[in-house]
Every structure is written in C-alpha cells, then in structure tokens.
Write a protein that holds these residues in place. Sequence first.
Motif, PDB file in Angstrom:
ATOM      1  N   GLN A  64       3.036   5.760   8.594  1.00 24.14           N
ATOM      2  CA  GLN A  64       2.043   6.754   8.211  1.00 24.14           C
ATOM      3  C   GLN A  64       2.424   8.050   8.890  1.00 24.14           C
ATOM      4  OE1 GLN A  64      -0.629   8.430   9.970  1.00 24.14           O
ATOM      5  NE2 GLN A  64       0.196   7.742  11.918  1.00 24.14           N
ATOM      6  N   TYR A  74       2.534   3.958   3.922  1.00 28.65           N
ATOM      7  CA  TYR A  74       2.901   2.788   3.133  1.00 28.65           C
ATOM      8  C   TYR A  74       2.954   1.561   4.012  1.00 28.65           C
ATOM      9  CZ  TYR A  74       7.745   3.137   4.847  1.00 28.65           C
ATOM     10  OH  TYR A  74       8.869   3.193   5.629  1.00 28.65           O
ATOM     11  N   ARG A 111       0.853  -1.188   0.000  1.00 28.29           N
ATOM     12  CA  ARG A 111       0.000   0.000   0.000  1.00 28.29           C
ATOM     13  C   ARG A 111       0.883   1.230   0.000  1.00 28.29           C
ATOM     14  NH1 ARG A 111      -2.618   3.399   4.130  1.00 28.29           N
ATOM     15  NH2 ARG A 111      -1.369   2.324   5.693  1.00 28.29           N
ATOM     16  N   TYR A 112       0.515   2.213  -0.801  1.00 27.08           N
ATOM     17  CA  TYR A 112       1.236   3.482  -0.837  1.00 27.08           C
ATOM     18  C   TYR A 112       0.232   4.598  -1.097  1.00 27.08           C
ATOM     19  CZ  TYR A 112       4.309   7.262  -2.215  1.00 27.08           C
ATOM     20  OH  TYR A 112       4.950   8.470  -2.283  1.00 27.08           O
ATOM     21  N   GLU A 113       0.215   5.573  -0.216  1.00 29.27           N
ATOM     22  CA  GLU A 113      -0.645   6.737  -0.367  1.00 29.27           C
ATOM     23  C   GLU A 113       0.195   7.987  -0.158  1.00 29.27           C
ATOM     24  OE1 GLU A 113      -3.763   6.350   2.532  1.00 29.27           O
ATOM     25  OE2 GLU A 113      -4.278   4.340   1.848  1.00 29.27           O
ATOM     26  N   ASN A 114      -0.071   9.011  -0.960  1.00 31.04           N
ATOM     27  CA  ASN A 114       0.685  10.249  -0.842  1.00 31.04           C
ATOM     28  C   ASN A 114      -0.211  11.414  -1.255  1.00 31.04           C
ATOM     29  OD1 ASN A 114       2.733  12.115  -0.570  1.00 31.04           O
ATOM     30  ND2 ASN A 114       3.685  11.634  -2.527  1.00 31.04           N
ATOM     31  N   ASP A 115      -0.385  12.346  -0.368  1.00 23.71           N
ATOM     32  CA  ASP A 115      -1.176  13.536  -0.640  1.00 23.71           C
ATOM     33  C   ASP A 115      -0.355  14.737  -0.202  1.00 23.71           C
ATOM     34  OD1 ASP A 115      -3.147  15.433  -1.099  1.00 23.71           O
ATOM     35  OD2 ASP A 115      -4.240  14.969   0.738  1.00 23.71           O
ATOM     36  N   ASN A 159       1.257  12.483   8.960  1.00 20.06           N
ATOM     37  CA  ASN A 159       0.537  13.639   8.446  1.00 20.06           C
ATOM     38  C   ASN A 159       1.079  14.882   9.127  1.00 20.06           C
ATOM     39  OD1 ASN A 159      -1.192  14.395  10.808  1.00 20.06           O
ATOM     40  ND2 ASN A 159      -1.945  12.334  10.504  1.00 20.06           N
ATOM     41  N   TYR A 170       0.682  17.745   4.644  1.00 18.81           N
ATOM     42  CA  TYR A 170       0.777  16.575   3.780  1.00 18.81           C
ATOM     43  C   TYR A 170       0.331  15.339   4.543  1.00 18.81           C
ATOM     44  CZ  TYR A 170       5.106  15.613   6.333  1.00 18.81           C
ATOM     45  OH  TYR A 170       6.023  15.362   7.312  1.00 18.81           O
ATOM     46  N   ASN A 171       0.083  14.261   3.805  1.00 21.49           N
ATOM     47  CA  ASN A 171      -0.230  12.935   4.359  1.00 21.49           C
ATOM     48  C   ASN A 171       0.474  11.895   3.511  1.00 21.49           C
ATOM     49  OD1 ASN A 171      -2.427  13.607   6.310  1.00 21.49           O
ATOM     50  ND2 ASN A 171      -3.401  14.355   4.445  1.00 21.49           N
ATOM     51  N   PHE A 172       1.013  10.870   4.142  1.00 18.35           N
ATOM     52  CA  PHE A 172       1.496   9.724   3.384  1.00 18.35           C
ATOM     53  C   PHE A 172       1.445   8.485   4.254  1.00 18.35           C
ATOM     54  CE2 PHE A 172       5.631  10.856   5.245  1.00 18.35           C
ATOM     55  CZ  PHE A 172       6.147   9.609   5.571  1.00 18.35           C
TER      56      PHE A 172
END
Length: 105
Positions: free
Chosen positions: A53, A44, A29-33, A55, A40-42
């Motif tokens: 995680q 993995y 899983r990988y999320e990046n905003d 933020n 920011y948020n990320f």
Amino acid sequence: MKFLIAFAAVIAVCLAAPLDDSKNAQILRYENDNIGLGGYNFAYETSDGQARQENAELKNIGTENEALVVRGSYSFVADDGQTYTVTYIADENGFQPSAPHIPKN
C-alpha cells in the motif's frame, strides 16, 4: 551419447527446482486512486501473501520547497514461512525504510 547425458541432467535439474507459487498468485484486492492532482493512493494483496500500500501527497505546493511525500509499506512471506513487513517514507530527506527487529536464532 554426451548430448543425451547432458539433456538428462538438464531435465533432472528442472524437475528438482522448487515450484514458484508467486507465478500462480491471484490478486485478492486492488485499489488505485490517481487523478494526477496532488497525490495518489494504491494498494494490492495477492494470494501468495504479498501486499503493498502506498499514498503520496504534494506538500508546500507552489513554493520552491514543493515536494512529493510518499508513505507506504510492503509485506511478503519469506522462505521460513514468516510474514515480513517494511514501512517507508520517501520525501525531501530521501528514502527511509523501517522494519521490526528480527531476532537471530
């Protein structure tokens, strides 16, 4: 002859070394905003049990006390097979990690 013995010793040490599963880990899983405005948020997770995680948000915008506040956690599987998690906050008071108490055997 000395070279051959030294070479054989190096080969033996290399073969005896444990395999590092993290080299073959897959990203699950990988999320990046991160739009670059105010925070920011990320997050993995990998197949070897690592996860992170984080933020961040900007507080007191436009004042002399403006500060970036970062909250997050990371987890990993240790050699004993247990998963350990550290949570943290980093703000104008510095980096403040916390982890559950681990009993001694």
